[in-house]
Design a protein around this motif. Structure first.
Motif, mmCIF file in Angstrom:
data_model
loop_
_atom_site.group_PDB
_atom_site.id
_atom_site.type_symbol
_atom_site.label_atom_id
_atom_site.label_comp_id
_atom_site.label_asym_id
_atom_site.label_seq_id
_atom_site.Cartn_x
_atom_site.Cartn_y
_atom_site.Cartn_z
ATOM 1 N N TYR A 94 0.833 -1.199 0.000
ATOM 2 C CA TYR A 94 0.000 0.000 0.000
ATOM 3 C C TYR A 94 0.870 1.251 0.000
ATOM 4 C CZ TYR A 94 -3.330 3.613 1.072
ATOM 5 O OH TYR A 94 -4.070 4.763 0.996
ATOM 6 N N ILE A 95 1.851 1.282 0.889
ATOM 7 C CA ILE A 95 2.734 2.447 0.967
ATOM 8 C C ILE A 95 3.537 2.593 -0.320
ATOM 9 C CG2 ILE A 95 4.716 3.450 2.179
ATOM 10 C CD1 ILE A 95 3.625 2.168 4.754
ATOM 11 N N THR A 96 4.004 1.482 -0.871
ATOM 12 C CA THR A 96 4.775 1.517 -2.119
ATOM 13 C C THR A 96 3.978 2.191 -3.227
ATOM 14 O OG1 THR A 96 5.879 -0.558 -1.509
ATOM 15 C CG2 THR A 96 6.016 0.120 -3.820
ATOM 16 N N ARG A 97 2.704 1.851 -3.322
ATOM 17 C CA ARG A 97 1.887 2.357 -4.440
ATOM 18 C C ARG A 97 1.264 3.725 -4.169
ATOM 19 N NH1 ARG A 97 -0.086 -3.205 -4.675
ATOM 20 N NH2 ARG A 97 -1.984 -2.555 -3.581
ATOM 21 N N ASN A 98 1.052 4.060 -2.897
ATOM 22 C CA ASN A 98 0.214 5.226 -2.605
ATOM 23 C C ASN A 98 0.902 6.336 -1.810
ATOM 24 O OD1 ASN A 98 -2.602 4.199 -3.535
ATOM 25 N ND2 ASN A 98 -1.827 2.533 -2.267
ATOM 26 N N ILE A 99 2.207 6.239 -1.593
ATOM 27 C CA ILE A 99 2.868 7.207 -0.726
ATOM 28 C C ILE A 99 2.709 8.652 -1.206
ATOM 29 C CG2 ILE A 99 5.111 6.857 -1.844
ATOM 30 C CD1 ILE A 99 4.402 7.713 1.875
ATOM 31 N N GLU A 100 2.770 8.855 -2.518
ATOM 32 C CA GLU A 100 2.667 10.230 -3.027
ATOM 33 C C GLU A 100 1.287 10.818 -2.750
ATOM 34 O OE1 GLU A 100 3.932 10.708 -7.037
ATOM 35 O OE2 GLU A 100 5.892 9.794 -6.701
ATOM 36 N N ASP A 101 0.229 10.034 -3.006
ATOM 37 C CA ASP A 101 -1.129 10.519 -2.727
ATOM 38 C C ASP A 101 -1.340 10.735 -1.226
ATOM 39 O OD1 ASP A 101 -1.801 10.434 -5.400
ATOM 40 O OD2 ASP A 101 -2.651 8.410 -5.306
ATOM 41 N N GLU A 102 -0.757 9.871 -0.415
ATOM 42 C CA GLU A 102 -0.899 10.011 1.034
ATOM 43 C C GLU A 102 -0.206 11.286 1.526
ATOM 44 O OE1 GLU A 102 -2.458 8.422 3.416
ATOM 45 O OE2 GLU A 102 -3.283 6.747 2.281
ATOM 46 N N ILE A 103 0.951 11.591 0.950
ATOM 47 C CA ILE A 103 1.665 12.822 1.338
ATOM 48 C C ILE A 103 0.857 14.052 0.951
ATOM 49 C CG2 ILE A 103 3.698 14.244 0.845
ATOM 50 C CD1 ILE A 103 5.322 11.634 0.652
ATOM 51 N N LYS A 104 0.296 14.045 -0.262
ATOM 52 C CA LYS A 104 -0.535 15.172 -0.717
ATOM 53 C C LYS A 104 -1.719 15.385 0.220
ATOM 54 C CE LYS A 104 0.531 14.805 -5.649
ATOM 55 N NZ LYS A 104 0.003 14.408 -6.976
ATOM 56 N N GLU A 105 -2.390 14.280 0.576
ATOM 57 C CA GLU A 105 -3.565 14.378 1.457
ATOM 58 C C GLU A 105 -3.168 14.860 2.843
ATOM 59 O OE1 GLU A 105 -7.374 11.685 2.944
ATOM 60 O OE2 GLU A 105 -5.952 10.869 1.507
ATOM 61 N N ALA A 106 -2.015 14.393 3.318
ATOM 62 C CA ALA A 106 -1.539 14.814 4.642
ATOM 63 C C ALA A 106 -1.258 16.318 4.668
ATOM 64 C CB ALA A 106 -0.284 14.036 5.011
ATOM 65 N N ASN A 107 -0.697 16.828 3.568
ATOM 66 C CA ASN A 107 -0.418 18.273 3.486
ATOM 67 C C ASN A 107 -1.702 19.080 3.428
ATOM 68 O OD1 ASN A 107 2.385 18.091 3.561
ATOM 69 N ND2 ASN A 107 2.532 17.719 1.351
ATOM 70 N N ILE A 108 -2.684 18.587 2.659
ATOM 71 C CA ILE A 108 -3.965 19.290 2.552
ATOM 72 C C ILE A 108 -4.671 19.343 3.914
ATOM 73 C CG2 ILE A 108 -6.303 19.143 1.578
ATOM 74 C CD1 ILE A 108 -4.988 17.952 -0.954
ATOM 75 N N LYS A 109 -4.631 18.216 4.627
ATOM 76 C CA LYS A 109 -5.293 18.124 5.931
ATOM 77 C C LYS A 109 -4.425 18.640 7.079
ATOM 78 C CE LYS A 109 -8.249 14.169 4.768
ATOM 79 N NZ LYS A 109 -8.581 12.756 5.106
ATOM 80 N N ASN A 110 -3.192 18.975 6.745
ATOM 81 C CA ASN A 110 -2.250 19.462 7.753
ATOM 82 C C ASN A 110 -2.105 18.475 8.916
ATOM 83 O OD1 ASN A 110 -0.391 21.347 8.691
ATOM 84 N ND2 ASN A 110 -1.931 22.421 9.938
ATOM 85 N N LEU A 111 -1.908 17.207 8.560
ATOM 86 C CA LEU A 111 -1.801 16.166 9.566
ATOM 87 C C LEU A 111 -0.480 16.258 10.327
ATOM 88 C CD1 LEU A 111 -3.082 12.980 7.665
ATOM 89 C CD2 LEU A 111 -4.373 14.468 9.206
ATOM 90 N N THR A 112 -0.523 15.864 11.584
ATOM 91 C CA THR A 112 0.715 15.746 12.352
ATOM 92 C C THR A 112 1.473 14.516 11.842
ATOM 93 O OG1 THR A 112 -0.306 14.332 14.024
ATOM 94 C CG2 THR A 112 -0.406 16.719 14.389
#
Length: 253
Positions: free
Chosen positions: A21-39
């Motif tokens: 999952y991380i291998t395939r989706n890390i870029e989308d997860e980073i984008k979403e984390a930045n949008i949501k301003n996740l810790t």
């Protein structure tokens, strides 16, 4: 540029650690984390939860595939009002899968077309979903595998594999009779599980007719005794479930 290198390194490490999952989706997860301003903590938790969910789903798929079901049938798809009364009364108890935890057998006995195999497969798939290791086989196929294992001198390996399953579904007892060797092998390997691991058996014959299959009255009596001890015996005699489905299908044509 530095961020791209970091992402590439994350993918490389995730792939080495077998984290698809991380291998395939890390870029989308980073984008979403930045949008949501996740810790950092929330971002890491999200990654791990998604990886866990994917691994769990893949585990279920693999267990269902390895169980060798001939087709998929689900308990939820059963028309309860069309089942024989005894099955209707017990299906909720079976659906809890407590019988697997206690190592109890289920014997579904009755005339063809009443839902025996549907119930067996449905419980098997539910067991796979819950993490249990399941095998579906027909009695004739099981007998052939046992005979081949004996010929190849691999019976001990077969025995170890056979004992590891939390649930074995042995379908179609009674459609063919067996010679002495087959009867002895079947008796031995079904008896191995008695009282320890669960087996679901479907049969079109009542117990008093089992000696038509095994030919040996003493062995037949011993097998029935072991398989039925603390087991659920379900009377599946009733109107043909399949015949009703066929009639409904014809009416729609």
């Amino acid at each position: 540029m530095k961020k791209d290198i970091v992402k590439t390194n994350i993918k490389t490490v995730a792939k080495e650690l077998k984290l698809p999952y991380i291998t395939r989706n890390i870029e989308d997860e980073i984008k979403e984390a930045n949008i949501k301003n996740l810790t950092y903590e929330a971002f890491l938790l999200s990654l791990l939860e998604n990886e866990y969910d994917l691994r769990k789903a893949n585990g279920i798929k693999n267990r269902i595939r390895q169980a060798r079901f001939p087709y998929k049938k689900y308990i939820e798809d059963l028309s309860l009002e069309d089942l024989p009364q005894d099955a209707r009364d017990k299906i909720k108890v079976f659906s809890s899968l407590d019988f697997i935890e206690t190592g109890q057998n289920i014997i579904l006995a009755g005339n063809p077309g009443t839902g025996k195999t549907h119930i067996a497969i449905g419980l098997g798939i539910k067991a796979c979903n819950k993490g249990y290791k399941v095998l579906f086989t027909t009695i004739p196929l099981l007998v052939n595998e046992l005979k081949e294992s004996r010929s190849a001198k691999t019976l001990r390996a077969f025995e170890k594999k056979f004992e590891k399953y939390d649930l074995i579904i042995a379908d179609e007892l009674g459609y063919i009779s067996f010679d002495k060797e087959a009867s002895e092998l079947l008796f031995t390997y079904l008896s191995l599980r008695a009282g320890r691991k669960s087996t679901i058996i479907t049969t079109n014959l009542s117990f008093e007719r089992w000696d038509e299959i095994f030919k040996d009255p003493v062995m037949t009596a011993a097998m029935i005794d072991r398989l039925t001890h603390k087991s659920y015996i379900v009377n599946m005699n009733g109107n043909s479930y399949r015949l009703k489905e066929t009639q409904l299908w014809l009416e729609k044509q």
